[in-house]
Design an enzyme around this catalytic site. Sequence first.
Site, PDB file in Angstrom:
ATOM      1  N   PRO A   1     -20.793  -9.390 -16.468  1.00 31.02           N
ATOM      2  CG  PRO A   1     -22.233 -11.202 -16.081  1.00 31.02           C
ATOM      3  CD  PRO A   1     -22.237  -9.718 -16.332  1.00 31.02           C
ATOM      4  CG  ASN A   2     -18.259  -9.562 -22.442  1.00 33.27           C
ATOM      5  OD1 ASN A   2     -17.685 -10.597 -22.786  1.00 33.27           O
ATOM      6  ND2 ASN A   2     -18.164  -8.420 -23.101  1.00 33.27           N
ATOM      7  CB  THR A   3     -16.842  -5.766 -18.299  1.00 34.31           C
ATOM      8  OG1 THR A   3     -17.605  -5.261 -19.384  1.00 34.31           O
ATOM      9  CG2 THR A   3     -15.763  -4.769 -17.929  1.00 34.31           C
TER      10      THR A   3
ATOM     11  CG  ASP B   1      -1.961  -1.121   1.150  1.00 31.42           C
ATOM     12  OD1 ASP B   1      -2.284  -1.563   0.033  1.00 31.42           O
ATOM     13  OD2 ASP B   1      -2.451  -1.550   2.211  1.00 31.42           O
TER      14      ASP B   1
ATOM     15  CE  LYS C   1     -11.556  -5.083  -1.635  1.00 33.26           C
ATOM     16  NZ  LYS C   1     -10.151  -4.611  -1.578  1.00 33.26           N
TER      17      LYS C   1
HETATM   18  O1  C5P Z   1      -1.866  -2.071   6.979  1.00 33.01           O
HETATM   19  P1  C5P Z   1      -2.860  -3.180   7.206  1.00 33.01           P
HETATM   20  O2  C5P Z   1      -2.210  -4.465   7.705  1.00 33.01           O
HETATM   21  O3  C5P Z   1      -4.047  -2.759   8.013  1.00 33.01           O
HETATM   22  O4  C5P Z   1      -3.366  -3.495   5.723  1.00 33.01           O
HETATM   23  C1  C5P Z   1      -4.387  -4.394   5.477  1.00 33.01           C
HETATM   24  C2  C5P Z   1      -4.628  -4.515   3.985  1.00 33.01           C
HETATM   25  O5  C5P Z   1      -5.778  -5.310   3.804  1.00 33.01           O
HETATM   26  C3  C5P Z   1      -4.906  -3.191   3.280  1.00 33.01           C
HETATM   27  O6  C5P Z   1      -4.444  -3.322   1.927  1.00 33.01           O
HETATM   28  C4  C5P Z   1      -6.410  -3.093   3.330  1.00 33.01           C
HETATM   29  O7  C5P Z   1      -6.936  -2.352   2.262  1.00 33.01           O
HETATM   30  C5  C5P Z   1      -6.808  -4.558   3.188  1.00 33.01           C
HETATM   31  N1  C5P Z   1      -8.119  -4.879   3.720  1.00 33.01           N
HETATM   32  C6  C5P Z   1      -8.481  -4.665   5.042  1.00 33.01           C
HETATM   33  N2  C5P Z   1      -9.725  -4.998   5.491  1.00 33.01           N
HETATM   34  C7  C5P Z   1     -10.591  -5.524   4.653  1.00 33.01           C
HETATM   35  C8  C5P Z   1     -10.259  -5.759   3.322  1.00 33.01           C
HETATM   36  C9  C5P Z   1      -8.997  -5.415   2.898  1.00 33.01           C
HETATM   37  O8  C5P Z   1      -7.683  -4.184   5.822  1.00 33.01           O
HETATM   38  N3  C5P Z   1     -11.764  -5.874   5.105  1.00 33.01           N
END
Ligand code: C5P
Length: 234
Positions: A66-68, A10, A61
């Site tokens: 569906p096609n896209t 990130d 995400k």
């Molecule tokens: O820094 P941290 O360990 O909190 O990062 C968690 C990662 O998981 C981030 O990329 C965040 O967007 C992702 N994530 C999350 N909770 C969710 C889904 C995804 O923290 N429910």
Amino acid sequence: MRNPIIVALDLPTAEAAFALAERVAPAVGAFKIGKELFTAAGPDIVRRVRATGAAVFLDLKFHDIPNTVAKAVAVATRLDVQMLTVHASGGSAMLRAAEQAAQKTAAELGRPAPLVLGVTVLTSSDADTLRETGVTAGVTEQVERLARLAVAAGVRGLVCSPLEIGLLRGCLPRAVQLVTPGIRTGTEPADDQRRTLSPRAALAAGADWLVIGRPIYAAPDPRAAAEGILASLG
Ligand code: C5P
């Protein structure tokens, strides 16, 4: 045992992300590339991270017709990612199209298909968020409904919060892979994560993969932090 640690890259630039990936690659199983980094750095960062030898989880995400979605999944499969995400709320036709595109494209390339992961209810959503979008079910009920829908459509894995692992292990076949963020070791700040588990506890609860961001990339020595987490898994 394969290494279950997926480090969330990130970070805002390709340079920062690649420097981190090179440093911690020997101590982790995969890297997660999400919307920020992918929008900034594009498919090239996927290729560069793959070149470290680590697996890539492309967390875009997808949610579309569906096609896209099928076409986007086919391109991600050709990019050689090992995991990718789709919103389970896209419905069974979209989920089937995603899984079939992953299987078909991988077969053409002679590679294993990437793991298509369904995302159920985002942890930033609560019952009010669901209600304002016309969903009258509570969060837990909706998570279970979407998880079952995704698995019935052929999807082989799900992203879930630490507190949903037990629920999903109780209602899905064991072969379904669970990928869990919200991991904290207890020695660093929880940041904006409200429901966390330690790496070891998440695996014991039934997670297959742990998505870990700040506890590794914001540590003074990210490689040592990753190695410490790996050692804590026993
Ligand atoms: O820094 P941290 O360990 O909190 O990062 C968690 C990662 O998981 C981030 O990329 C965040 O967007 C992702 N994530 C999350 N909770 C969710 C889904 C995804 O923290 N429910």
